[in-house]
Design an enzyme around this catalytic site. Structure first.
Site, PDB file in Angstrom:
ATOM      1  N   ARG A 177      64.890  34.070 -24.959  1.00 44.38           N
ATOM      2  CA  ARG A 177      64.906  32.949 -23.497  1.00 44.38           C
ATOM      3  C   ARG A 177      66.369  32.682 -23.246  1.00 44.38           C
ATOM      4  NH1 ARG A 177      62.849  28.473 -27.568  1.00 44.38           N
ATOM      5  NH2 ARG A 177      61.610  30.132 -28.318  1.00 44.38           N
ATOM      6  N   LYS A 198      55.298  17.730 -30.979  1.00 48.40           N
ATOM      7  CA  LYS A 198      54.811  17.862 -29.703  1.00 48.40           C
ATOM      8  C   LYS A 198      53.137  17.998 -29.837  1.00 48.40           C
ATOM      9  CE  LYS A 198      58.686  21.199 -28.882  1.00 48.40           C
ATOM     10  NZ  LYS A 198      58.686  22.642 -29.002  1.00 48.40           N
ATOM     11  N   PRO A 220      56.784  21.181 -22.197  1.00 49.96           N
ATOM     12  CA  PRO A 220      56.680  19.817 -22.498  1.00 49.96           C
ATOM     13  C   PRO A 220      57.065  19.580 -23.813  1.00 49.96           C
ATOM     14  CG  PRO A 220      54.391  20.343 -21.743  1.00 49.96           C
ATOM     15  CD  PRO A 220      55.455  21.729 -21.981  1.00 49.96           C
ATOM     16  N   GLU A 221      58.280  18.655 -24.120  1.00 52.24           N
ATOM     17  CA  GLU A 221      58.638  18.571 -25.355  1.00 52.24           C
ATOM     18  C   GLU A 221      58.307  17.053 -25.858  1.00 52.24           C
ATOM     19  OE1 GLU A 221      62.890  20.085 -25.501  1.00 52.24           O
ATOM     20  OE2 GLU A 221      62.482  21.731 -24.036  1.00 52.24           O
ATOM     21  N   HIS A 265      43.421  24.116 -12.486  1.00 51.96           N
ATOM     22  CA  HIS A 265      43.415  24.806 -13.784  1.00 51.96           C
ATOM     23  C   HIS A 265      42.772  23.910 -15.095  1.00 51.96           C
ATOM     24  CE1 HIS A 265      45.563  28.168 -12.325  1.00 51.96           C
ATOM     25  NE2 HIS A 265      46.673  27.341 -11.938  1.00 51.96           N
ATOM     26  N   ARG A 315      48.808  28.035 -18.037  1.00 54.28           N
ATOM     27  CA  ARG A 315      49.041  29.150 -18.811  1.00 54.28           C
ATOM     28  C   ARG A 315      48.246  29.470 -20.025  1.00 54.28           C
ATOM     29  NH1 ARG A 315      55.619  29.057 -17.887  1.00 54.28           N
ATOM     30  NH2 ARG A 315      55.080  27.608 -16.016  1.00 54.28           N
TER      31      ARG A 315
END
Length: 336
Positions: A318, A61, A2-3, A119, A141
DNA sequence: ATCTACACCTGACCGC
DNA sequence: TGCGGTCAGGTGTAGA
């Protein structure tokens, strides 16, 4: 992932659904989402219980909820929370609830009767006379989390008090201490373009690393970095100080455009991980020109009658995506 | 001071 | 079927 656009989608959802809500029971199912909370789950639960949510702000963010302890005696209308007018009169508590979505975080506002998510890590019960809702923090995560942080003043470059966030309702010159080191984002009207340019000229780091640095410009992550670089026709490895003033402006402009467009489409989604507070995905993935398009034609080259295929290359542990034709390293900038 | 390396996590996916 | 390896990667901090 999510940005900025995805976080802003969440912020707007919260602003629409939880302003004026009183926090009831706080349930911590997984303490790992509170890693940054001093005093652990107990401290968070003790502080939040009984407070009223009066604003939802964002920088880059990071999201935060502004809270008031004096909402208890307010008359809450049937079926809802308190009015805007009432909210503005409430005195602020000195700590804000900071939320970061990390890689996979979601904030959902749901009916308590609905089954809880796999989650789900933390749940705030929101109490109204008729309306009962839950603010659920869901995070597969566990890179995201929630924590309390004291509010401190924010100043402009000239030393004047200045709204910490362009998107909060109240526009207060106060920011959570833990967020104070984060630069303003490209959609913030107080974004300091001259400081951005100065920092660029002082940095020999690759331009992509530079724009991913949240202390310099916030809200940009791997996806929108690649998209902005594609639009500005810049190679990710170009040393920041070798980016011309015109290219720097183009890059900033590109980041604004791509984020504005993504926001209008409800954010980017690759799977069900990135969703608004109602659990719905955005559509911007369809508009991505570089990210995730390995082996596909560069649309700009295609329009110009050339054929070049987007490549994926490892960079900073990345993936980076670029067009090998329109995003080349100039001779001078090679070697990084 | 500046920069690099790593820790923090889960689940999907791939090759054997 | 299973099992180990790889990848997704934002942020903060320890160490060089």
């Amino acid at each position: 992932m999510p940005e900025l656009p995805e976080v802003e989608v969440v912020r707007r959802g919260l602003a629409d659904h939880v302003l004026g809500a009183r926090i009831g029971q706080v349930l911590v199912r997984d303490g790992r989402s509170l890693r940054r909370q001093l005093g652990g789950p107990t401290a968070l639960v003790d502080y939040l219980t009984g407070l009223t949510i009066v604003d939802v702000a964002r920088r880059g963010k990071f999201l935060w909820l502004l809270l008031s302890g004096s909402g208890e005696e307010l008359r809450r209308p049937e079926g809802g929370w308190v009015s805007d007018q009432q909210l503005e009169a409430l005195p602020l508590e000195d700590q804000a609830l900071v939320i970061h979505l990390g890689m996979s975080g979601q904030v959902l506002v749901k009916d308590p009767a609905l089954p809880q998510e796999k989650h789900q890590r933390v749940c705030l019960e929101l109490e109204g006379p008729a309306g009962q809702k839950q603010l659920r923090f869901v995070d597969q995560r566990l890179f995201g989390g929630l924590f309390l942080s004291p509010l401190v003043p924010t100043f402009s470059a000239e030393g004047a008090l200045q709204a910490a966030s362009a998107v909060s309702r109240l526009g207060l010159p106060l920011i959570p201490e833990a967020v104070a080191h984060i630069a303003r984002d490209p959609l913030d009207p107080f974004f300091d373009e001259r400081a951005f340019r100065r920092a660029m000229l002082a940095s020999s780091r690759p331009i992509k690393e530079f724009i991913l640095n949240q202390r310099v410009i916030s809200g940009v992550g791997n996806i929108y970095a690649d998209e902005a670089l594609w639009r500005a026709r810049l190679h990710y490895g170009r040393p920041a100080k070798l980016v011309s003033a015109a290219q720097g402006r183009a890059l900033l402009q590109a980041s604004r455009q791509v984020m504005t467009q993504a926001l209008a489409e409800g954010g980017t989604s690759f799977d069900a991980l990135y969703v608004n507070v109602e659990g719905e995905s955005g559509y911007f993935e369809r508009s991505l020109q570089a990210y995730g398009r390995e082996g596909e034609p560069c649309s700009r080259c295609q329009a110009a009658g050339r054929s070049s295929l987007v490549v994926r290359e490892p960079f900073m542990n990345r993936s980076s995506y670029r067009c090998p034709f329109c995003q080349r390293l100039p001779r001078r900038g090679r070697g990084s």
